[in-house]
Design a protein around this motif. Structure first.
Motif, PDB file in Angstrom:
ATOM      1  N   SER A  38      -6.256  40.406 -11.960  1.00  0.00           N
ATOM      2  CA  SER A  38      -6.393  39.699 -10.689  1.00  0.00           C
ATOM      3  C   SER A  38      -7.827  39.751 -10.195  1.00  0.00           C
ATOM      4  CB  SER A  38      -5.455  40.308  -9.644  1.00  0.00           C
ATOM      5  OG  SER A  38      -5.827  41.638  -9.337  1.00  0.00           O
ATOM      6  N   PHE A  39      -8.496  40.880 -10.416  1.00  0.00           N
ATOM      7  CA  PHE A  39      -9.898  40.980 -10.019  1.00  0.00           C
ATOM      8  C   PHE A  39     -10.753  40.048 -10.863  1.00  0.00           C
ATOM      9  CE2 PHE A  39      -8.162  44.887  -8.409  1.00  0.00           C
ATOM     10  CZ  PHE A  39      -8.865  45.125  -7.248  1.00  0.00           C
ATOM     11  N   VAL A  40     -10.475  40.036 -12.175  1.00  0.00           N
ATOM     12  CA  VAL A  40     -11.274  39.220 -13.075  1.00  0.00           C
ATOM     13  C   VAL A  40     -11.134  37.748 -12.731  1.00  0.00           C
ATOM     14  CG1 VAL A  40     -11.602  38.552 -15.474  1.00  0.00           C
ATOM     15  CG2 VAL A  40     -11.121  40.932 -14.909  1.00  0.00           C
ATOM     16  N   CYS A  41      -9.896  37.295 -12.562  1.00  0.00           N
ATOM     17  CA  CYS A  41      -9.678  35.884 -12.259  1.00  0.00           C
ATOM     18  C   CYS A  41     -10.303  35.519 -10.919  1.00  0.00           C
ATOM     19  CB  CYS A  41      -8.186  35.573 -12.255  1.00  0.00           C
ATOM     20  SG  CYS A  41      -7.444  35.631 -13.899  1.00  0.00           S
ATOM     21  N   LEU A  42     -10.205  36.427  -9.952  1.00  0.00           N
ATOM     22  CA  LEU A  42     -10.764  36.157  -8.636  1.00  0.00           C
ATOM     23  C   LEU A  42     -12.269  35.974  -8.718  1.00  0.00           C
ATOM     24  CD1 LEU A  42     -10.383  35.975  -5.573  1.00  0.00           C
ATOM     25  CD2 LEU A  42     -10.668  38.447  -5.464  1.00  0.00           C
ATOM     26  N   MET A  43     -12.917  36.829  -9.547  1.00  0.00           N
ATOM     27  CA  MET A  43     -14.363  36.793  -9.588  1.00  0.00           C
ATOM     28  C   MET A  43     -14.903  35.670 -10.463  1.00  0.00           C
ATOM     29  SD  MET A  43     -15.358  38.901  -7.497  1.00  0.00           S
ATOM     30  CE  MET A  43     -17.029  38.445  -7.874  1.00  0.00           C
ATOM     31  N   PHE A  44     -14.215  35.371 -11.557  1.00  0.00           N
ATOM     32  CA  PHE A  44     -14.844  34.499 -12.535  1.00  0.00           C
ATOM     33  C   PHE A  44     -14.276  33.087 -12.573  1.00  0.00           C
ATOM     34  CE2 PHE A  44     -15.691  38.787 -14.064  1.00  0.00           C
ATOM     35  CZ  PHE A  44     -17.065  38.719 -14.136  1.00  0.00           C
ATOM     36  N   SER A  45     -12.993  32.922 -12.339  1.00  0.00           N
ATOM     37  CA  SER A  45     -12.423  31.588 -12.483  1.00  0.00           C
ATOM     38  C   SER A  45     -13.075  30.562 -11.565  1.00  0.00           C
ATOM     39  CB  SER A  45     -10.913  31.642 -12.248  1.00  0.00           C
ATOM     40  OG  SER A  45     -10.301  32.409 -13.257  1.00  0.00           O
ATOM     41  N   PRO A  46     -13.256  30.861 -10.273  1.00  0.00           N
ATOM     42  CA  PRO A  46     -13.810  29.825  -9.408  1.00  0.00           C
ATOM     43  C   PRO A  46     -15.328  29.713  -9.489  1.00  0.00           C
ATOM     44  CG  PRO A  46     -13.203  31.749  -8.119  1.00  0.00           C
ATOM     45  CD  PRO A  46     -12.896  32.071  -9.541  1.00  0.00           C
ATOM     46  N   ILE A  47     -15.998  30.626 -10.209  1.00  0.00           N
ATOM     47  CA  ILE A  47     -17.448  30.690 -10.130  1.00  0.00           C
ATOM     48  C   ILE A  47     -18.119  30.252 -11.425  1.00  0.00           C
ATOM     49  CG2 ILE A  47     -19.398  32.252  -9.752  1.00  0.00           C
ATOM     50  CD1 ILE A  47     -17.567  33.820  -7.878  1.00  0.00           C
ATOM     51  N   LEU A  48     -17.571  30.630 -12.576  1.00  0.00           N
ATOM     52  CA  LEU A  48     -18.125  30.166 -13.835  1.00  0.00           C
ATOM     53  C   LEU A  48     -17.933  28.660 -13.945  1.00  0.00           C
ATOM     54  CD1 LEU A  48     -17.110  32.821 -16.506  1.00  0.00           C
ATOM     55  CD2 LEU A  48     -19.363  31.827 -16.248  1.00  0.00           C
ATOM     56  N   SER A  49     -18.984  27.955 -14.290  1.00  0.00           N
ATOM     57  CA  SER A  49     -18.870  26.505 -14.404  1.00  0.00           C
ATOM     58  C   SER A  49     -19.722  26.014 -15.556  1.00  0.00           C
ATOM     59  CB  SER A  49     -19.309  25.817 -13.104  1.00  0.00           C
ATOM     60  OG  SER A  49     -20.705  25.915 -12.929  1.00  0.00           O
ATOM     61  N   PRO A 190      -9.198  25.409 -29.822  1.00  0.00           N
ATOM     62  CA  PRO A 190      -8.998  24.435 -28.733  1.00  0.00           C
ATOM     63  C   PRO A 190      -8.604  25.063 -27.402  1.00  0.00           C
ATOM     64  CG  PRO A 190      -7.953  23.658 -30.754  1.00  0.00           C
ATOM     65  CD  PRO A 190      -8.418  25.056 -31.026  1.00  0.00           C
ATOM     66  N   VAL A 191      -7.957  26.225 -27.434  1.00  0.00           N
ATOM     67  CA  VAL A 191      -7.502  26.859 -26.197  1.00  0.00           C
ATOM     68  C   VAL A 191      -8.572  27.774 -25.605  1.00  0.00           C
ATOM     69  CG1 VAL A 191      -5.687  28.342 -25.209  1.00  0.00           C
ATOM     70  CG2 VAL A 191      -5.125  26.734 -27.031  1.00  0.00           C
ATOM     71  N   PHE A 192      -9.554  28.158 -26.407  1.00  0.00           N
ATOM     72  CA  PHE A 192     -10.591  29.080 -25.921  1.00  0.00           C
ATOM     73  C   PHE A 192     -11.404  28.413 -24.814  1.00  0.00           C
ATOM     74  CE2 PHE A 192     -14.863  30.934 -26.032  1.00  0.00           C
ATOM     75  CZ  PHE A 192     -14.566  32.285 -25.927  1.00  0.00           C
ATOM     76  N   SER A 193     -11.603  29.145 -23.724  1.00  0.00           N
ATOM     77  CA  SER A 193     -12.310  28.594 -22.569  1.00  0.00           C
ATOM     78  C   SER A 193     -13.474  29.490 -22.180  1.00  0.00           C
ATOM     79  CB  SER A 193     -11.361  28.448 -21.377  1.00  0.00           C
ATOM     80  OG  SER A 193     -12.074  28.095 -20.212  1.00  0.00           O
ATOM     81  N   LEU A 194     -14.626  28.869 -21.966  1.00  0.00           N
ATOM     82  CA  LEU A 194     -15.799  29.609 -21.520  1.00  0.00           C
ATOM     83  C   LEU A 194     -15.741  29.942 -20.036  1.00  0.00           C
ATOM     84  CD1 LEU A 194     -18.568  27.515 -23.337  1.00  0.00           C
ATOM     85  CD2 LEU A 194     -17.886  29.850 -23.915  1.00  0.00           C
ATOM     86  N   THR A 195     -14.959  29.198 -19.279  1.00  0.00           N
ATOM     87  CA  THR A 195     -15.034  29.300 -17.823  1.00  0.00           C
ATOM     88  C   THR A 195     -13.765  29.789 -17.143  1.00  0.00           C
ATOM     89  OG1 THR A 195     -14.391  26.973 -17.607  1.00  0.00           O
ATOM     90  CG2 THR A 195     -16.751  27.453 -17.712  1.00  0.00           C
ATOM     91  N   SER A 196     -12.659  29.922 -17.866  1.00  0.00           N
ATOM     92  CA  SER A 196     -11.399  30.284 -17.208  1.00  0.00           C
ATOM     93  C   SER A 196     -11.355  31.750 -16.801  1.00  0.00           C
ATOM     94  CB  SER A 196     -10.219  29.975 -18.128  1.00  0.00           C
ATOM     95  OG  SER A 196     -10.221  30.850 -19.253  1.00  0.00           O
ATOM     96  N   GLY A 197     -12.107  32.602 -17.488  1.00  0.00           N
ATOM     97  CA  GLY A 197     -12.049  34.032 -17.222  1.00  0.00           C
ATOM     98  C   GLY A 197     -10.859  34.715 -17.855  1.00  0.00           C
ATOM     99  N   THR A 198     -10.099  34.001 -18.691  1.00  0.00           N
ATOM    100  CA  THR A 198      -8.900  34.594 -19.298  1.00  0.00           C
ATOM    101  C   THR A 198      -8.985  34.661 -20.822  1.00  0.00           C
ATOM    102  OG1 THR A 198      -7.784  32.443 -19.362  1.00  0.00           O
ATOM    103  CG2 THR A 198      -7.448  33.804 -17.396  1.00  0.00           C
ATOM    104  N   SER A 199     -10.091  34.256 -21.408  1.00  0.00           N
ATOM    105  CA  SER A 199     -10.260  34.325 -22.861  1.00  0.00           C
ATOM    106  C   SER A 199     -10.932  35.642 -23.226  1.00  0.00           C
ATOM    107  CB  SER A 199     -11.104  33.148 -23.362  1.00  0.00           C
ATOM    108  OG  SER A 199     -10.440  31.920 -23.147  1.00  0.00           O
TER     109      SER A 199
END
Length: 473
Positions: A38-49, A190-199
């Motif tokens: 939850s911390f990781v997604c909060l910090m990185f998902s909305p900010i990495l672009s 194809p599923v790997f994401s640089l910006t989702s924070g979940t890879s």
């Protein structure tokens, strides 16, 4: 920090270091009813672009689109076809790309995370063994020959880039790293994401480590090129690949990049939201840099007078906490800033030469790293005046025998006895002499391969035949 109301929250630096040291996968530990995720997604998902991964975005902001793009647009029609990628822009001067034998597989999906691994084909493995032979020969020309035959072999690109950088051919060094990143990105699942924070990528796998190192080196070239905002985005990317273990210790660098690109609010937010489970206040770089970020926020014109006063008081408190917990930072920092300290400060036992005697090895390493890397962000006249006032207040508290001073002294003696392997790895990659000079003998007396510095002790051997390359013994 060492304030009375918060001193209890920082009593777990040893567990922090133990958590960092574990390199055998992620540990999904609950944090106050939540999950590390939850911390990781909060910090990185909305900010990495994706936009911020492109240095042209930052350069255009500084110099304008015309100055950055020049006459690129008309010439794009003549380019050979390249796959569209986010991290690098393929160049016409590069060798024609053909898949070198790298693939990425999805190992598993669990708890909203996807775990990936790069894999090498049999042919690529044979090239890898030839690379090991070339490294052992100590002749860079052998790597050049290998790259002529295999122009997208990752470790050869990384190794030759270091050779070019040492020879001060920065442009070629940077170009080789970009080529390596292009090869990696063409292999993405194809599923790997640089910006989702979940890879996630496990650093224990040698094939994955090369990706970490390529991104790290690209990030450092961007910072030196004057693109700290883009470098920060890549720093967050590396941290998001394994935030629990942080194999390259991005938490020792992210504060510097935030200060360089004036992302003060992000740094403070990261500190506030990760402090509870990562004890960031027990790292000298966060203790000092968050205080400096608060100071800069208090000086911004758009801040209301009331808010400015509130943030300024917080910056004073944080800086005093940092000075009391890590007094060994002050004098080397002033020295690199070419500031002559007041005689009352330099002669005082708390900040004088004696304060560094008997400093625990790991703390000496962390403080040297911070001073060597971050001294430039402390050179402003206003910052030094702010520092001076708080140093005087700290000396007053020391002379008044504030109990927090003794408490922090005891913590320094008990903790930081030995740094985990990933901190040593970070110091080696940083090449900051104030930190490398403090590395222990068990690191400096063994050969370090620049294409794989200090591999994890529990490294996964995934090749079909015995791993024949140079080993860290």
């Amino acid at each position: 920090m060492c304030s009375k109301e918060e001193s209890g929250a920082g009593d777990d630096i040893d567990s922090l270091l133990e958590t960092i040291e574990k390199t055998n996968g992620l540990s999904h530990q609950s944090v106050k009813g939540g999950n590390v995720l939850s911390f990781v997604c909060l910090m990185f998902s909305p900010i990495l672009s994706f936009r911020n991964l492109n240095p042209e975005t930052e350069l255009k902001r500084y110099f304008g689109a015309r100055a950055v793009l020049g006459d690129q647009r008309p010439r794009q029609r003549q380019r050979q076809f390249h796959r569209s990628t986010w991290m690098t822009t393929p160049k016409d001067t590069w060798p024609r790309f053909s898949r070198p034998g790298i693939t990425m597989n999805l190992l598993e999906s669990a708890n909203g995370l996807q775990f990936f691994a790069f894999e090498h084909s049999r042919d690529y493995q044979q090239v890898q063994f030839k690379f090991f032979d070339a490294v052992e020969s100590m002749d860079p020309n052998n790597i050049v020959v290998l790259l002529q035959l295999n122009p997208y072999h990752i470790d050869s690109l990384l190794q030759l880039s270091d050779v070019c950088r040492i020879q001060e051919d920065q442009e070629t060094a940077r170009d080789l790293i970009e080529r390596a990143l292009y090869s990696f990105e063409c292999a993405f699942h194809p599923v790997f994401s640089l910006t989702s924070g979940t890879s996630r990528l496990d650093y224990c796998r040698p094939e994955n480590r090369a990706f970490y190192l390529a991104v790290y080196k690209h990030m450092m070239f961007l910072e030196k090129r004057g693109c700290p905002r883009t470098a920060l985005e890549y720093c967050k990317l590396i941290l998001s690949l394994d935030p629990d273990n942080d194999p390259l210790c991005m938490l020792l660098l992210i504060d510097f990049l935030c200060l360089r690109c004036r992302e003060y609010a992000f740094l403070i937010r990261l500190y506030e939201e990760w402090e509870a489970h990562r004890n960031l206040s027990q790292l000298p770089n966060f203790a000092y840099s968050v205080a400096l970020a608060c100071y800069h926020l208090s000086q911004q014109e758009e801040t209301t007078p009331e808010e400015s006063q509130h943030v300024k008081l917080r910056s004073d408190r944080l800086l005093q906490d940092a000075l009391i917990m890590f007094p060994g930072v002050l004098m080397p920092l002033l020295d690199l800033c070419t500031v002559q300290p007041d005689a009352a400060v330099s002669s005082h036992a708390f900040f004088g030469p004696r304060c560094r005697l008997g400093l625990p090895p790991a703390l000496s390493e962390l403080e040297g790293l911070y001073v060597g890397r971050c001294h430039s962000v402390w050179k402003e006249a206003g910052v030094m005046l702010w520092m001076e006032g708080n140093v005087q207040e700290v000396l007053r508290r020391v002379d008044a025998k504030d109990p927090i001073v003794e408490d922090c002294q005891n913590k320094r003696k008990q903790r930081y006895q030995s740094a985990p392997r990933n901190i040593h790895r970070h110091v080696l990659l940083s090449e900051i002499k104030e930190a490398t000079s403090t590395l222990p003998l068990d690191v400096t007396t063994h050969p370090v391969m620049s294409y794989d510095p200090l591999p994890p002790l529990d490294s996964v051997v995934s090749y079909n035949s015995a791993f024949q390359g140079p080993k860290d013994t």
